[in-house]
Design an enzyme around this catalytic site. Structure first.
Site, PDB file in Angstrom:
ATOM      1  CG  ASP A 163      -2.288   0.789   0.907  1.00 55.31           C
ATOM      2  OD1 ASP A 163      -2.110   1.830   0.554  1.00 55.31           O
ATOM      3  OD2 ASP A 163      -3.472   0.125   1.031  1.00 55.31           O
ATOM      4  CG  HIS A 212      -5.170   4.007   0.248  1.00 55.14           C
ATOM      5  ND1 HIS A 212      -4.725   2.620   0.347  1.00 55.14           N
ATOM      6  CD2 HIS A 212      -6.447   4.083  -0.351  1.00 55.14           C
ATOM      7  CE1 HIS A 212      -5.722   1.830  -0.323  1.00 55.14           C
ATOM      8  NE2 HIS A 212      -6.519   2.854  -0.775  1.00 55.14           N
ATOM      9  CB  SER A 249      -9.019   0.737  -1.011  1.00 55.40           C
ATOM     10  OG  SER A 249      -8.480   0.992  -2.490  1.00 55.40           O
TER      11      SER A 249
END
Ligand SMILES: *[C@@H]1O[C@H](CO)[C@@H](O)[C@H](O)[C@H]1NC(C)=O
Ligand SMILES: *[C@@H]1O[C@H](CO)[C@@H](O)[C@H](O)[C@H]1NC(C)=O
Ligand SMILES: *[C@@H]1O[C@H](CO)[C@@H](O)[C@H](O)[C@H]1NC(C)=O
Ligand SMILES: *[C@@H]1O[C@H](CO)[C@@H](O)[C@H](O)[C@H]1NC(C)=O
Ligand SMILES: *[C@@H]1O[C@H](CO)[C@@H](O)[C@H](O)[C@H]1NC(C)=O
Ligand SMILES: *[C@@H]1O[C@H](CO)[C@@H](O)[C@H](O)[C@H]1NC(C)=O
Ligand SMILES: *[C@@H]1O[C@H](CO)[C@@H](O)[C@H](O)[C@H]1NC(C)=O
Ligand SMILES: *[C@@H]1O[C@H](CO)[C@@H](O)[C@H](O)[C@H]1NC(C)=O
Ligand SMILES: *[C@@H]1O[C@H](CO)[C@@H](O)[C@H](O)[C@H]1NC(C)=O
Ligand SMILES: *[C@@H]1O[C@H](CO)[C@@H](O)[C@H](O)[C@H]1NC(C)=O
Ligand SMILES: *[C@@H]1O[C@H](CO)[C@@H](O)[C@H](O)[C@H]1NC(C)=O
Length: 772
Positions: free
Chosen positions: A143, A216, A548
């Site tokens: 990620d 994220h 996600s």
């Protein structure tokens, strides 16, 4: 009803990938390539493959004298390396003994306090306590990096590192090895490929280290395995205890996505991250990102996931945020668990009280400011349609100054266009009569507004017109969180839908997991939520949506299952999750698609919404071995070269047994320019219950589909007994009225294996769909 076009929204943290022309690299005709080699062809003189590859590279010549540059050597995901080469180098390399294939670099993009309860996880019974909360399972996440200081990654009370762990904690820009602990046990960063593309990483656009710049990776990591953290919230919403789904699992971050604004990732970096994760010893891997859909042999995630699967590592990926149309799947390789996003039973609202309490309505709002709105005047067009719908430039800024505008529903105007008008004027805020609240994301709420549903909108209009002009007022309470909303889950409108273009014969997505307004840790130094023209507001925990966010839920449930059943293969874990999934929502009706508001189909939600406690004890599983996937690829006419890239087998591989009938826990019939077909599937069931058992088949199918199962009853003598069955599906859609749902056309039913005198029910969807 207001026509709301969700496709206009470019929503969330995306997995969408832009095809990238190779000319965007910095070094002219020098480009990055991924080179697949036959390991067994290494001449004996070399001490290691790395040595062989680098020696090979230095033997290449170029008329301009420039040398090739080695980027990474891969040992696990593929046999081979990546390098920056000229066309001349490339040509010479292709003639070297042992060369299998070369693919150009490609680029991809990225695509909660409450979800454990929504998933039915409980401190005292079921999968959480039985799995020790994921005790000692190592989850590798590829990620944007991680913010190690987040309370979610506190390691208090965690046991020492597992001995089998071979990973490390890399130092780099604002990150050093002391940032890891017994929760975050590994952190590495892979940026060689993206730098070759011309990305200069500085503190203004990212950190060239495992530290997360954009948030994220911190969010996905804490969703999967964050610790219990009390009293977290997102600007007054979703207050509560934040906890990951596998709070005792370990985390290892492999940072492969850079540039906090564009979230780019290079295939060479992703391969290097997956290669290292396998070498380090992760048990589970999650990737919430994707590359263009190409044959699996050219897709770095598919290639890397195959090697991981062979080593028993469960790999889950997001399905993409390109829904709600059919054939929009990413990461559809059958050895990957492909996860779609659903809503949860939580909503964020504001309460609007009109006048002296004549009317109170609840509307959608995630406005982040603690505002005191009391008896504020309401502005309504009073008979001028253009003003009532807040058309652009219809309002006089002075006339509405300090008031809340009430904007009526309109077929031709989205709430975004109305928001522009709110922004342009000096109005204090707005109440929109609009059905679109559910499609708005947190960052859309940068002005104080509420959307009320059309039924309530009519009541508001009635109130406003009942008091004389300029006498209408409202008081608004923002920051209200509602739990237990119905129906939930629903398929999120952005979640990509099946079939998969690369391999339509396997139903994708596999499963649905929470992915809408998930609260999890965030980077504290980068603002998320703006208010009007102010700076972004800072927050340690953020509400974010996307597929996600769904993949980390699935991966963490896989970690809990792995901790409970150490001997289950990745396919067995997926099968357990699929055959026990819920196909009805919390009202007991079929899960609906939030776009169409009618029942979704398995092309929207796969086998259903994951139910961890039921997945713990599925009764039977459909298991798959690596060789079965290869036979499947053979049936898709993959060439020997393509298969060698994926499987890394010795030089003389040939497809001996092409078999499209993978032992998958779902059944898919593709109708290719025909209305009728008959297909027989062969499957093998494995009893994972502790005792002998007898199962009986039942089918629930619609008209236009006839299904027979042979045999209809199966006895399993003991744990791990296996038994075969055949399922024949006769599809005849001619003359049948097929209701298009989303834009999927076809029909579907279910096969259920029910245990006699027992509680297990093993459900699989049976789907027919027209070819793309
Ligand atoms: C569950 O256990 C965690 C960790 O021990 C604790 O922090 C949390 O408060 C517990 N929750 C409930 C509802 O008991
Ligand atoms: C790493 O960070 C810690 C804490 O900030 C500091 O004490 C240590 O000196 C740093 N180590 C290196 C190698 O920079
Ligand atoms: C990156 O940095 C190099 C050297 O500082 C510079 O030549 C190049 O133009 C920069 N590239 C971009 C895209 O800013
Ligand atoms: C309605 O409002 C628009 C925009 O302010 C204005 O141009 C138009 O003349 C108004 N129409 C009536 C009938 O008042
Ligand atoms: C939307 O636009 C169409 C065509 O311009 C028009 O016929 C229709 O009346 C409009 N609808 C509303 C509610 O204004
Ligand atoms: C409107 O407000 C005025 C004073 O602001 C008040 O005298 C009048 O009674 C109100 N009318 C209605 C219908 O509420
Ligand atoms: C593979 O090739 C065979 C023989 O040419 C053909 O019948 C079959 O349709 C092909 N399969 C696919 C998936 O293209
Ligand atoms: C071909 O593969 C078989 C096993 O599949 C092996 O026994 C044989 O030695 C291989 N032949 C060559 C030339 O590599
Ligand atoms: C399934 O069908 C095949 C023929 O297509 C047959 O050979 C096999 O025995 C059948 N298996 C069962 C369990 O009925
Ligand atoms: C399928 O059936 C429909 C009628 O139900 C018919 O209109 C259509 O032409 C048929 N398509 C094919 C390929 O047979
Ligand atoms: C459908 O048939 C066409 C023509 O025979 C073929 O090219 C295509 O690959 C087929 N598609 C599927 C999904 O089978």
């Amino acid at each position: 009803m207001g026509k709301f076009n969700p496709f206009k929204f470019f929503p969330y943290f995306l997995l969408i990938i832009l095809p990238v022309s190779m000319s965007s690299t910095i070094s002219g005709s020098y480009n990055t390539y991924i080179i697949h080699m036959d390991k067994s062809a290494m001449p004996a003189a070399f001490s290691s493959h790395h040595h062989w590859y680098t020696a090979t590279l230095s033997s290449l010549s170029s008329s301009n004298g420039l040398l090739p540059t080695h980027l990474y050597t891969y040992n696990h995901v593929i046999y081979g390396f990546s390098a920056v080469l000229s066309p001349e180098h490339l040509h010479q390399l292709s003639r070297i003994p042992g060369h299998i294939a070369t693919y150009p670099e490609m680029f991809g993009h990225l695509h909660t306090t409450h979800t454990p309860q929504f998933l039915g996880l409980n401190n005292h019974s079921g999968l959480w306590p039985i799995s020790g909360f994921g005790d000692d399972v190592i989850i590798g996440i590829l990620d944007t990096g991680i913010w190690p200081e987040s309370e979610s990654f506190d390691d208090e009370g965690m046991p020492p590192l597992p001995e089998r762990w071979r990973g490390g904690c890399e130092s780099g820009m604002e990150f050093n090895s002391s940032n890891c602990n017994r929760k975050l046990i590994g952190a590495r960063s892979f940026s060689k490929g993206i730098k070759r593309r011309g990305l200069n990483i500085s503190r203004t656009n990212d950190y060239d280290s495992p530290r997360d710049f954009m948030g994220h990776g911190t969010h996905t990591s804490s969703t999967a395995a964050g610790r219990h953290v009390d009293n977290v919230e997102y600007f007054g919403y979703a207050k509560g205890t934040a906890t990951g789904i596998a709070p005792m699992a370990r985390l290892a971050m492999y940072k492969v996505v850079f540039d906090g604004d564009t979230y780019e990732t290079a295939a060479s970096d992703v391969l290097a991250g997956m290669d290292q994760a396998i070498a380090d010893g992760v048990d589970i891997m999650s990737l919430s990102l994707g590359f263009p859909e190409t044959p699996f042999s050219e897709n770095p995630i598919a290639v890397g996931a195959f090697s991981a699967m062979e080593k028993g590592i469960f790999v889950s990926c997001s399905v993409g945020n390109s829904g709600p149309h059919a054939y929009t799947i990413f990461n559809g390789a059958p050895w990957i668990t492909t996860v779609g996003a659903g809503t949860v039973d939580r909503d964020f609202v504001a309460r609007v009280t009109f006048g002296d309490g004549e009317l109170t309505v609840i509307g959608k709002s995630i406005y982040p400011e603690n505002l005191f709105v009391s008896n504020v005047p309401i502005y309504y067009g009073y008979g001028n349609r253009s003003k009532e719908i807040c058309d652009y430039k219809s309002l006089n800024p002075k006339e509405v100054a300090g008031k809340y505008i009430f904007c009526d529903l309109d077929d031709n105007l989205t709430v975004f266009q109305q928001l522009l008008e709110l922004d342009r004027t000096e109005a204090a805020g707005a109440i929109f009569n609009s059905d679109s609240g559910q499609f708005l994301k947190t960052s859309d709420f940068n002005l104080p507004f509420v959307t009320v549903k059309p039924n309530d909108g009519e009541l508001v209009k009635k109130y406003i017109t009942s008091v004389s002009e300029n006498n209408a007022t409202a008081s608004i309470k923002f920051q209200i969180t509602v739990i237990g909303t119905r129906p939930a889950p629903q398929v999120a409108y952005f979640s990509s839908r099946g079939p998969d273009r690369q391999s339509p014969w396997i139903l994708k997505p596999d499963i649905l997991a929470p992915g809408v307004n998930i609260l999890a840790a965030w980077v504290p130094n980068r603002g998320l939520q703006p208010i009007r023209d102010s700076d972004l507001l800072l927050t340690d925990y953020a509400l974010v949506s996307g597929t996600s966010m769904a993949s980390p839920h699935a991966v963490a449930i896989a970690a809990l299952l792995k901790a409970t059943h150490r001997d289950w293969s990745p396919a067995a874990i997926r099968s357990a999750m699929m055959t026990s999934a819920d196909v009805v929502d919390n009202t007991g009706n079929p899960i609906i698609d939030m776009t169409s508001k009618v029942a979704g189909t398995p092309l929207d939600f796969g086998a259903g919404h994951v139910n961890p406690n039921k997945a713990m004890d599925p009764g039977l599983v459909y298991d798959i071995e690596a060789k079965d996937y290869i036979n499947y690829l053979c049936s898709l006419n993959y060439t020997t070269q393509q298969i060698r890239v994926i499987w890394r087998t010795t030089s003389n591989f040939t497809c001996e047994y092409a078999n499209r009938d993978l032992n998958y826990p779902s059944f898919m019939v593709i109708l290719n320019e025909t209305n009728t077909t008959t297909y027989t599937f062969k499957r093998v069931l494995t009893n994972v219950g502790d005792s002998p058992s007898v199962y009986r088949a039942a089918v629930k199918v619609p008209s236009g589909m006839k299904v027979s199962v042979q045999p209809e009853m199966i006895s399993f003598e003991k744990k791990y007994s296996r038994a075969e069955f055949n399922l024949t599906a006769e599809i005849n859609l001619g003359g049948i009225e097929i209701v298009p749902q989303s834009d999927y056309i076809g029909n579907y039913g279910f096969l259920l294996w029910s245990e006699e005198n027992g509680k297990h029910v093993v459900r699989s969807p049976i789907v027919s769909a027209f070819a793309a």
